[in-house]
Design a protein around this motif. Structure first.
Motif, PDB file in Angstrom:
ATOM      1  N   GLU A   1      85.014  42.682 -28.201  1.00  0.00           N
ATOM      2  CA  GLU A   1      85.426  42.625 -29.600  1.00  0.00           C
ATOM      3  C   GLU A   1      84.469  41.768 -30.421  1.00  0.00           C
ATOM      4  N   ARG A   2      84.053  40.637 -29.863  1.00  0.00           N
ATOM      5  CA  ARG A   2      83.168  39.730 -30.593  1.00  0.00           C
ATOM      6  C   ARG A   2      81.819  40.380 -30.882  1.00  0.00           C
ATOM      7  N   ASN A   3      81.236  41.068 -29.887  1.00  0.00           N
ATOM      8  CA  ASN A   3      79.930  41.674 -30.071  1.00  0.00           C
ATOM      9  C   ASN A   3      79.969  42.878 -31.005  1.00  0.00           C
ATOM     10  N   VAL A   4      80.991  43.706 -30.880  1.00  0.00           N
ATOM     11  CA  VAL A   4      81.116  44.856 -31.778  1.00  0.00           C
ATOM     12  C   VAL A   4      81.323  44.388 -33.210  1.00  0.00           C
ATOM     13  N   ALA A   5      82.184  43.404 -33.397  1.00  0.00           N
ATOM     14  CA  ALA A   5      82.457  42.902 -34.748  1.00  0.00           C
ATOM     15  C   ALA A   5      81.199  42.307 -35.367  1.00  0.00           C
ATOM     16  N   TRP A   6      80.440  41.552 -34.587  1.00  0.00           N
ATOM     17  CA  TRP A   6      79.193  40.962 -35.102  1.00  0.00           C
ATOM     18  C   TRP A   6      78.223  42.061 -35.514  1.00  0.00           C
ATOM     19  N   THR A   7      78.080  43.077 -34.692  1.00  0.00           N
ATOM     20  CA  THR A   7      77.160  44.175 -34.991  1.00  0.00           C
ATOM     21  C   THR A   7      77.529  44.853 -36.293  1.00  0.00           C
ATOM     22  N   ARG A   8      78.794  45.121 -36.467  1.00  0.00           N
ATOM     23  CA  ARG A   8      79.232  45.814 -37.681  1.00  0.00           C
ATOM     24  C   ARG A   8      79.060  44.921 -38.918  1.00  0.00           C
TER      25      ARG A   8
ATOM     26  N   TYR B   1      76.477  48.444 -27.669  1.00  0.00           N
ATOM     27  CA  TYR B   1      76.955  48.941 -28.951  1.00  0.00           C
ATOM     28  C   TYR B   1      75.794  48.791 -29.929  1.00  0.00           C
ATOM     29  N   TRP B   2      75.121  49.900 -30.253  1.00  0.00           N
ATOM     30  CA  TRP B   2      73.894  49.878 -31.033  1.00  0.00           C
ATOM     31  C   TRP B   2      74.102  50.606 -32.353  1.00  0.00           C
ATOM     32  N   LYS B   3      73.692  49.961 -33.437  1.00  0.00           N
ATOM     33  CA  LYS B   3      73.732  50.559 -34.762  1.00  0.00           C
ATOM     34  C   LYS B   3      72.346  50.457 -35.386  1.00  0.00           C
ATOM     35  N   SER B   4      72.062  51.339 -36.340  1.00  0.00           N
ATOM     36  CA  SER B   4      70.756  51.291 -36.988  1.00  0.00           C
ATOM     37  C   SER B   4      70.860  51.737 -38.436  1.00  0.00           C
ATOM     38  N   LEU B   5      69.835  51.407 -39.195  1.00  0.00           N
ATOM     39  CA  LEU B   5      69.707  51.870 -40.567  1.00  0.00           C
ATOM     40  C   LEU B   5      68.233  51.861 -40.951  1.00  0.00           C
ATOM     41  N   ASN B   6      67.906  52.638 -41.963  1.00  0.00           N
ATOM     42  CA  ASN B   6      66.529  52.748 -42.431  1.00  0.00           C
ATOM     43  C   ASN B   6      66.316  51.896 -43.665  1.00  0.00           C
ATOM     44  N   ALA B   7      65.069  51.494 -43.866  1.00  0.00           N
ATOM     45  CA  ALA B   7      64.696  50.752 -45.068  1.00  0.00           C
ATOM     46  C   ALA B   7      63.378  51.299 -45.590  1.00  0.00           C
ATOM     47  N   LEU B   8      63.309  51.481 -46.920  1.00  0.00           N
ATOM     48  CA  LEU B   8      62.076  51.977 -47.509  1.00  0.00           C
ATOM     49  C   LEU B   8      60.956  50.948 -47.385  1.00  0.00           C
ATOM     50  N   ASP B   9      61.333  49.658 -47.442  1.00  0.00           N
ATOM     51  CA  ASP B   9      60.359  48.589 -47.311  1.00  0.00           C
ATOM     52  C   ASP B   9      61.073  47.341 -46.824  1.00  0.00           C
ATOM     53  N   LEU B  10      60.310  46.292 -46.541  1.00  0.00           N
ATOM     54  CA  LEU B  10      60.865  45.015 -46.109  1.00  0.00           C
ATOM     55  C   LEU B  10      60.610  43.985 -47.200  1.00  0.00           C
ATOM     56  N   SER B  11      61.611  43.718 -48.005  1.00  0.00           N
ATOM     57  CA  SER B  11      61.482  42.667 -49.007  1.00  0.00           C
ATOM     58  C   SER B  11      61.581  41.308 -48.324  1.00  0.00           C
ATOM     59  N   ASP B  12      61.134  40.270 -49.026  1.00  0.00           N
ATOM     60  CA  ASP B  12      61.269  38.924 -48.476  1.00  0.00           C
ATOM     61  C   ASP B  12      62.734  38.596 -48.197  1.00  0.00           C
ATOM     62  N   GLU B  13      63.618  39.020 -49.080  1.00  0.00           N
ATOM     63  CA  GLU B  13      65.043  38.743 -48.899  1.00  0.00           C
ATOM     64  C   GLU B  13      65.591  39.445 -47.664  1.00  0.00           C
ATOM     65  N   LEU B  14      65.184  40.709 -47.454  1.00  0.00           N
ATOM     66  CA  LEU B  14      65.640  41.427 -46.266  1.00  0.00           C
ATOM     67  C   LEU B  14      65.105  40.766 -45.003  1.00  0.00           C
ATOM     68  N   ILE B  15      63.853  40.367 -45.011  1.00  0.00           N
ATOM     69  CA  ILE B  15      63.290  39.666 -43.853  1.00  0.00           C
ATOM     70  C   ILE B  15      64.116  38.426 -43.538  1.00  0.00           C
ATOM     71  N   ASP B  16      64.454  37.649 -44.559  1.00  0.00           N
ATOM     72  CA  ASP B  16      65.224  36.422 -44.331  1.00  0.00           C
ATOM     73  C   ASP B  16      66.600  36.726 -43.768  1.00  0.00           C
ATOM     74  N   ARG B  17      67.228  37.813 -44.239  1.00  0.00           N
ATOM     75  CA  ARG B  17      68.557  38.166 -43.730  1.00  0.00           C
ATOM     76  C   ARG B  17      68.488  38.622 -42.268  1.00  0.00           C
ATOM     77  N   ILE B  18      67.478  39.418 -41.944  1.00  0.00           N
ATOM     78  CA  ILE B  18      67.334  39.865 -40.553  1.00  0.00           C
ATOM     79  C   ILE B  18      67.173  38.669 -39.626  1.00  0.00           C
ATOM     80  N   ILE B  19      66.328  37.733 -40.009  1.00  0.00           N
ATOM     81  CA  ILE B  19      66.091  36.561 -39.159  1.00  0.00           C
ATOM     82  C   ILE B  19      67.346  35.698 -39.063  1.00  0.00           C
TER      83      ILE B  19
END
Length: 472
Positions: free
Chosen positions: A401-408, A329-347
């Motif tokens: 269910e657990r993996n799909v819910a986490w992804t979303r 179950y793969w989802k994606s989105l685009n970002a214009l740039d990587l802010s420090d806050e976005l980096i921290d959230r991804i990690i």
């Protein structure tokens, strides 16, 4: 009378249809039915009323006409690799192009023709005999059809653009059963639409691609770092992308090191971050120097950087995404740039992955793919510098269910940092409907909807990244 739920077709008509096919018509009682209905994503378990295994364009025409006459739900199968499972359905017909494997390479003109059942590994091996390639995907058993029609981001996206950007012509069977050709001189509206607009407009039976000389060898950086160093690694990688040449299409990943011989045993099953940065260029010695900083972002766990064959680069991740054995179950989105806050959230999200097989990938975009104007192809706006892909992958159906819910949850949490764009080849199950289509296509949506109405006014082809037909 053949009676499948909601499908009742006279046996004589079914036999007449089967007799028209050079290939085989596979029915639920046939011995090969279960194999024929299975697709790459193990989550998808559907039971079509029939599967037309097409060996020729005339088989595809016969199948489309039969489906239209009997109001059958249509799935089109090329490689069967679509995450959302569009290549099969319950109670309808699968028009299976996978036996259609013809490839013709013209090394002088640097053009390749490939039928709709070809997968990227097959096309790569054919073109690499001449040191040529066209931009493909990152898993070699992905079908050329679905990937190209959805845009097609791969390892040479920054140097040569998307798969769709290198599409020169298509042969297509339309909803009316006609066989037409589209290129930059014929049916130009359709040619614009298939460069990223998905399988909305008909069944593409042949693709014609522009080829580029890449040689047979590539170099690059493939380095595994401790997950504890992810913040430092990702920030330094971000700085590298600011001046990276087009020859480098790099990505940052969060993963769990698999227990395989290639990786240090003490790191098996441990969380890691990775840099994967192929350099596809003319001077490999220069390429080694260009990517060297990516090998020194922190103290590495394991440095796998090496020169390799182009075809090996294209298939390096195959073993980690096997057909039918895992659930995706793969989802994606685009970002214009990587802010420090976005980096921290991804990690932070990367540390909470419910499955060790799940990858979070941030791909650097730009380069050649960004130099195509937003209205030049259906794919649309190219201004995003990064694509964030949440590739949830697991084995046990009890964990669905657990993996799909986490992804979303992760996708929803990261959306405020996105420009709104997505990559429709990683769409989850497209639960957002037309809102997701509008998010990807932006200002191109209305034009696509009008072209959809022209070529498929009844939405016969609707199991895809579907666009509602709109009368101009």
């Amino acid at each position: 009378m053949t009676n499948f739920p909601n499908v009742q077709i006279d046996t004589t008509e079914l036999e007449s249809f089967a007799a028209q096919l050079q290939g085989a018509l596979v029915l639920p009682d046939d011995p090969g039915y279960n194999d024929a209905r299975a697709v790459w994503n193990g989550m998808i378990d559907r039971y079509p009323a029939m599967i037309a295994r097409c060996h020729s364009v005339s088989d595809v025409v016969a199948s489309v006409n039969f489906a239209r006459q009997h109001d059958l739900l249509i799935s089109v199968r090329g490689g069967g690799h679509n995450v959302a499972g569009h290549a099969t359905n319950d109670g309808g017909i699968v028009i299976d192009l996978s036996p259609m494997k013809a490839i013709e390479v013209d090394p002088e003109r640097r053009i390749a023709h490939a039928q709709g059942g070809v997968i990227w590994g097959e096309l790569d091996h054919a073109t690499q005999q001449y040191g040529l390639a066209t931009p493909g995907g990152e898993v070699s058993d992905t079908g050329i059809a679905g990937l190209t029609l959805g845009g097609g981001m791969g390892y040479v996206r920054r140097r040569f653009g998307l798969s769709a950007d290198n599409l020169l012509a298509v042969e297509m069977v339309t909803a009316s059963g006609d066989v037409i050709t589209a290129d930059d001189s014929h049916n130009t509206d359709l040619m614009w639409a298939v460069r990223g607009g998905g399988g909305n407009f008909g069944i593409v039976t042949r693709f014609t691609y522009r080829l580029h000389y890449v040689g047979t060898q590539v170099t690059g950086a493939t380095v595994m770092y401790p997950l504890s160093a992810a913040r430092e690694v990702m920030r330094r990688w971000r700085a590298f992308t600011k001046t990276a040449p087009d020859e480098v299409s790099s990505a940052f990943m969060i993963w769990t090191a698999p227990a395989i011989e290639d990786f240090p045993e003490e790191w098996h099953h441990q969380g890691v971050c990775m840099i994967d940065a192929p350099y596809v260029g003319d001077d490999l010695d220069h390429g080694d120097e260009v990517v060297r900083p990516l090998r020194e972002l922190a103290e590495p766990v394991f440095d796998m950087s090496a020169r390799q064959r182009y075809v090996d680069m294209q298939s390096a991740f195959d073993d980690f995404f096997p057909a039918r054995e895992q659930r995706y179950y793969w989802k994606s989105l685009n970002a214009l740039d990587l802010s420090d806050e976005l980096i921290d959230r991804i990690i932070a999200h990367g540390r909470t992955r419910p499955s060790p097989n799940t990858l979070m990938i941030v791909r650097h975009l730009g380069g050649a793919m960004a130099r195509v104007p937003a209205d030049a192809t259906a794919f649309g706006d190219r201004s995003a510098q990064f694509n964030i892909s949440i590739d949830s992958t697991w084995v046990d159906p009890a964990d669905d269910e657990r993996n799909v819910a986490w992804t979303r949850r992760v996708w929803d949490d990261l959306r405020p940092y996105s420009d709104g764009g997505v990559y429709l080849n990683f769409p989850g199950f497209q639960e957002e409907g037309q809102a997701l289509m509008r998010a990807q296509f932006g200002r191109n949506y209305e034009r696509l909807a009008s072209i959809k109405h022209k070529y498929d006014p009844t939405n016969l082809f609707r199991l895809n990244q579907n666009i509602t037909p709109l009368k101009a």
